[in-house]
Design an enzyme around this catalytic site. Structure first.
Site, PDB file in Angstrom:
ATOM      1  CE  LYS A 281      51.391  84.738 -19.774  1.00  0.00           C
ATOM      2  NZ  LYS A 281      50.801  84.120 -18.563  1.00  0.00           N
ATOM      3  CD  GLU A 368      47.484  70.578 -10.748  1.00  0.00           C
ATOM      4  OE1 GLU A 368      47.264  71.303 -11.725  1.00  0.00           O
ATOM      5  OE2 GLU A 368      48.626  70.111 -10.469  1.00  0.00           O
ATOM      6  NE  ARG A 396      49.398  67.382 -13.884  1.00  0.00           N
ATOM      7  CZ  ARG A 396      50.367  68.218 -14.237  1.00  0.00           C
ATOM      8  NH1 ARG A 396      50.272  69.501 -13.953  1.00  0.00           N
ATOM      9  NH2 ARG A 396      51.446  67.777 -14.838  1.00  0.00           N
TER      10      ARG A 396
END
Length: 627
Positions: A281, A368, A396
């Site tokens: 990254k 979630e 969600r």
């Protein structure tokens, strides 16, 4: 376009990229990375993840015949290189701005965006659907899903993998692993083995061997286990193999020749294929490599010095920071308080809480549903969990909120961040619906603070209630009101009249209170801070209806089913007839732009509210009596 990017200037589509010799691709990658750094340095946007997918994006578009072949990106934080290579290079500087490029892949924006995304862990399911659709239509189309290691923590990804393996679907799943958790396995040996394991020679021997050995069960079982052990020595692929995928990797995601050869080998392989790619990254920009979290999404910065602009020393605290201060104080007062987040530690303001209360902090990953039911289980054992979650992500876990928490009347506090328009992340991230989907749930108390001080008081109120509660607040800073995280609470279900007036009453919810009160004061209307969406202060609503000829409700939630609807239902239930105007978000998905721009477009900024209330005020009788 800047002359320092001569190769990139020739690429207005993946077809143009495919016309280049493979030997030119490393130079294309260097230009693409430089263009990202220069452009995002001037305009801001998602950054570190995009730098990490430069080579992978080039290799995918070079090997696959996009858009006929489908690339399904997960979440979309990493798709700026994809947008650049698919004809949107010159528009990149408009990304996440009002009327500019969408922050994530969007089907309406480009035929190369095969699936619209924004929330994580959907790519494998969508790609499987596309693969099955192509099979049903008799079309030979290659399908690839590109998913990050963070998104792979969600159960939905494994549900899709399990189904794809069962159906033997012709598709490729690419795991973009940028956590470097298996970095010792990345290098010349693992790349060589990846090329061998994905190649025609190995595959043909493997399949022919299966045909022979299946007729000799003991030898077949021995061979199957031997292959698993050989692969296991160089790759953590056993899980994916058991789910029916042919696992290849890990591959260095910045080694273009290896990527191209491996993808070329896998492109036409039948059945489910899984390629594990390791990337860095922030690759190619040292500050982002060293701190990819800080450089995940950035404002403008100086590419030459690699420094982010300093924060304003006198900046008002954000609601996330207010919450972070509150939960630390609450945990120090009450040992039952725990913090739960679905991979949003920094965004939700829990960094300090994790440092101070590590044994009471739970980051469950992008899960979630699990976060909410985990909280329910903790509450069953006498704890008082606080779930810090964005409004858009709570969607969600709606089933778990209803069945596992509310139905059992468990004391779980939902600290709902990013309520209302959130800004540049757009339609997938706006918290536009939470008041509508929360207030219909029995047992749940729903609050919306007008400012920072009230936010703390409401969170304390939530902790004092032995049942489920929700406090929702917006992204960004408040009005600068001093706040105290101490134990002060509010009377449940009571609003307050902020500005007595006549003729027209403005009933405002949450952070709409301040601009609504400004408008009410300007025209001599009654201004009310309702505070509670559920239970609604019905006595106050009835009093206002009996003494005013017109009511105006104001919220930063969709009008349909929102707080204003609760007011109208209350009046209808009591047989009172009074004219009501509901102000809120429209019945449409809002695009991206700053929160201020979007509120203004919806008529919910101070100027818009003044225009509406000023126009309505002359129409409202000075008094309106109902029986």
């Amino acid at each position: 376009m800047n002359s320092s990017f001569p190769l990139l200037a020739q690429i207005d589509s993946p077809a143009a990229l495919r016309r280049l010799p493979e030997s030119s691709l490393s130079a294309v990658a260097a230009e693409l990375r430089g263009y990202l750094i220069e452009t995002i340095g001037k305009s801001g946007g998602h950054f570190a993840a995009n730098l990490g997918t430069v080579e992978l994006t080039i290799a995918l578009h070079y090997i696959f015949e996009t858009p006929e072949d489908r690339l399904v990106w997960d979440v979309g934080h990493q798709t700026y290189p994809h947008k650049i290579l698919t004809g949107r290079r010159e528009a990149l500087s408009t990304i996440r701005k009002l009327h500019g490029l969408a922050p994530f892949p969007q089907r309406a924006e480009s035929p190369f965006d095969s699936f619209g995304v924004g929330h994580s862990s959907t790519s494998i399911s969508a790609a499987l659907g596309m693969a099955l659709g192509a099979r049903a239509r008799g079309e030979h189309r290659r399908i690839a899903a590109i998913i990050g290691d963070g998104a792979m923590t969600a159960g939905m990804a494994y549900e899709a993998l399990n189904h794809a393996g069962h159906l033997r679907a012709d598709m490729l799943v690419i795991l973009n692993d940028n956590e470097m958790s298996i970095s010792p396995n990345v290098g010349g040996l693992s790349n060589y083995l990846a090329r061998i394991l994905s190649g025609h020679f190995y595959t043909s021997i493997r399949e022919e061997g299966k045909k022979v050995l299946r007729h000799v069960p003991p030898m077949w079982e021995f061979a199957r286990r031997a292959e698993e052990h050989v692969k296991g020595m160089v790759a953590p692929g056993t899980l994916f193999e058991e789910m029916g995928f042919n696992y290849i990797g890990p591959v260095n995601g910045h080694d273009l020749p290896t990527l191209i050869q491996t993808l070329g080998n896998l492109r036409d392989r039948p059945g489910p294929q899984f390629l594990h790619v390791v990337t860095c990254k922030g690759k190619g920009f040292a500050p982002a490599e060293q701190d990819p979290i800080a450089w995940h999404g950035v404002t403008r910065f100086d590419p030459d010095t690699g420094t982010l602009p300093p924060g304003k020393p006198d900046a008002k605290p954000t609601y996330s920071q207010v919450f972070g201060s509150w939960i630390c104080d609450a945990a120090s007062r009450d040992p039952r308080v725990l913090g739960i987040t679905p991979a949003m530690r920094e965004g939700s303001g829990l960094v300090e809480f994790e440092k101070r209360f590590a044994d009471r902090y739970f980051d469950v990953g992008i899960c979630e549903q699990h976060a909410v039911t985990l909280a329910a289980g903790l509450a069953c054992e006498g704890m008082h969990p606080v779930v810090a979650i964005y409004s858009t992500f709570l969607q969600r876990a709606y089933d778990q909120l209803i069945h596992d928490v509310a139905l059992q009347n468990l004391p779980v506090v939902f600290a709902i961040d990013r309520a209302g328009p959130v800004g540049q992340d757009g339609a997938t991230h706006h918290g536009a619906f939470d008041l509508s989907f929360l207030r219909c749930i029995p047992n749940l108390v729903v609050m919306a603070p007008a400012d920072e001080a009230e936010c703390c008081a409401m969170l304390n109120t939530a902790l004092s209630i032995e049942g489920p509660t929700a406090v929702r607040y917006p992204r960004g800073a408040g009005i600068g009101r001093p706040f105290d995280t101490g134990a002060a609470t509010l009377p449940v279900g009571q609003g307050e009249i902020r500005h007595p007036g006549h003729g027209l009453a403005v009933l405002a919810f949450g952070v709409m209170v301040e601009p609504a009160m400004q408008a009410a004061r300007k025209f001599g209307a009654t201004g009310v801070n309702m505070r509670f969406i559920k239970p609604l202060d019905e006595a106050l609503v009835l009093e206002l209806a009996r003494n005013h000829g017109h009511l105006v409700t104001v919220e930063d939630n969709v009008v349909a089913g929102g707080a204003g609807s609760a007011v109208a239902e209350c009046l209808a239930r009591h047989g009172l007839s009074v004219t009501i105007t509901h102000l809120g978000l429209p019945d449409q998905f809002l695009e991206h732009g700053t929160r201020e721009e979007l509120l203004a477009a919806c008529g919910l900024d101070e100027s818009g509210l003044e225009d509406t209330i000023g126009a309505l005020m002359p129409l409202a009788p000075r008094a309106h009596q109902n029986p």
